[in-house]
Enzyme design. Structure first.
Site, PDB file in Angstrom:
ATOM      1  N   LYS A 109       0.865  -1.167   0.000  1.00 58.40           N
ATOM      2  CA  LYS A 109       0.000   0.000   0.000  1.00 58.40           C
ATOM      3  C   LYS A 109       0.910   1.228   0.000  1.00 58.40           C
ATOM      4  O   LYS A 109       1.593   1.502   0.986  1.00 58.40           O
ATOM      5  CB  LYS A 109      -0.924   0.020   1.219  1.00 58.40           C
ATOM      6  CG  LYS A 109      -1.773   1.286   1.257  1.00 58.40           C
ATOM      7  CD  LYS A 109      -2.655   1.396   2.470  1.00 58.40           C
ATOM      8  CE  LYS A 109      -3.144   2.831   2.606  1.00 58.40           C
ATOM      9  NZ  LYS A 109      -3.945   3.045   3.825  1.00 58.40           N
ATOM     10  N   ALA A 196      -9.761   5.481   3.526  1.00 60.50           N
ATOM     11  CA  ALA A 196      -9.739   6.601   4.475  1.00 60.50           C
ATOM     12  C   ALA A 196     -11.027   7.424   4.451  1.00 60.50           C
ATOM     13  O   ALA A 196     -11.607   7.671   3.395  1.00 60.50           O
ATOM     14  CB  ALA A 196      -8.555   7.536   4.242  1.00 60.50           C
TER      15      ALA A 196
END
Lengths: 273, 79
Positions: A109, A196
């Protein structure tokens, strides 16, 4: 006479997703930060049904002996190392190489932040890091802003998945610009994962409805008052959102459309319009 | 006896120490020459020497000298 058992018209099972050459079984990617109670984290991870979960790379210290890595291995959950804490391409590439060596995975990531206050991605550094990591044989899953132009550039640079934020990390503000997320999804030829910003299950469903192929959730679960219960809710929401997307929503209109017939109304009122 | 910096801490290692011994010292685990834990399982640790990754296959072949700087990292909660 008992009725014939009916065959369901469609299965509830959500299919797996291909990211690079990796098969993502569950479309709910989990994070492990934001919780100190490892037993509670374990319960939440189990309940979430996740098959891929993020970790960060840090200096070894004696306290890390009962590590989250060992827990994930025991639960049979794949690890997705992140490059959290990196500000530059150089640090990001080194962190990714260390992660690959330590955890034996090509998944990474990519997370290059601009500053500590906003934790917003530095898209310029992210783009360069993505290109280098793709060249080095990684499967870059790239955390980015909700900028549709940037998302396309990242894809061209070799991102295996583009992961725009709904809102800044840990804010729980949900999806601040649904239009942009939808635009990113509509033009992407790699999976889009909402990363997020999610604060509650409904927002995970919304991300899927907008066209995201998966959702990454950390704080919304780990910092919830009951992490396990929220993990269950988000799991269902991702599933519901996936089905809802495929069911095809009705167009949004400014005025009402009656769902009951207008003919045969008793004592119809005069048309007032 | 070489003194190397491991994760920013000065550490004295025996003469002829290699990356393998540094990792064993830091993690407190006994390691085979391949870098795998002697008691089985995965170590989940990676090493950088002067900003470059030293693959596990090179741990037993990489001797340390005085002043070397090592980073020994592992997975922690995050993201």
């Amino acid at each position: 006479m008992t009725p014939e058992p009916t065959t369901p018209q469609h299965s509830r099972a959500v299919p797996s997703l291909q990211v690079g050459d990796y098969i993502l079984e569950s479309r709910l990617i989990m994070g492990t930060g934001g919780i100190t109670d490892l037993a509670a984290l374990e319960k939440a991870l189990r309940t979430s049904g996740t098959t891929l979960t993020t970790v960060a790379m840090r200096r070894y210290s004696p306290e890390t002996k009962t590590s989250v890595f060992a827990m994930l291995e025991r639960l049979g959950i794949d690890v997705l190392p992140n490059t959290a804490g990196c500000y530059t391409v150089k640090d990001t590439v080194l962190t990714a190489e260390l992660a690959r060596e330590a955890l034996e995975t090509n998944l990474i990531k990519v997370e290059v932040i601009a500053d500590e206050q906003t934790l917003l991605p530095d898209v310029v550094e992210t783009l360069e890091a993505t290109e280098q990591l793709a060249e080095r044989g990684f499967i870059p899953m790239v955390y980015t802003s909700d900028d549709p132009a940037a998302a396309l550039r990242l894809e061209q640079a070799g991102a295996a998945a583009v992961m725009p934020l709904g809102a800044p990390i840990g804010t729980g503000l949900g999806i601040l610009n649904p239009h942009n997320i939808e635009l990113i999804c509509s033009r992407a030829s790699v999976p889009v994962v909402l990363d997020a910003g999610i604060g509650a299950a409904s927002e995970a469903a919304q991300a899927m409805e907008l066209g995201c192929e998966a959702v990454l959730v950390a704080s919304a679960v780990t910092r919830a008052q009951d992490p396990e219960a929220m993990a269950a809710a988000v799991r269902l929401a991702v599933e519901a959102g996936w089905h809802s997307r495929r069911a095809g929503r009705i167009p949004q209109r400014r005025h009402a459309v009656a769902s009951s017939p207008m003919e045969g109304i008793i004592n119809p009122v005069e048309d007032l319009t | 006896m070489p003194t190397v910096r491991i994760n920013d801490t000065e550490t004295m290692l025996p003469e002829g120490a290699r990356v393998l011994e540094a990792v064993a010292h830091t993690t407190g685990r006994e390691l085979t020459d391949t870098g795998a834990p002697a008691d089985g399982g995965r170590l989940g640790v990676a090493v950088a020497l002067a900003g470059e990754v030293v693959p596990r296959s090179r741990w037993s072949a990489t001797e340390l000298s005085d002043g070397d700087a090592l980073e020994i990292v592992t997975a922690v909660q995050g993201g």
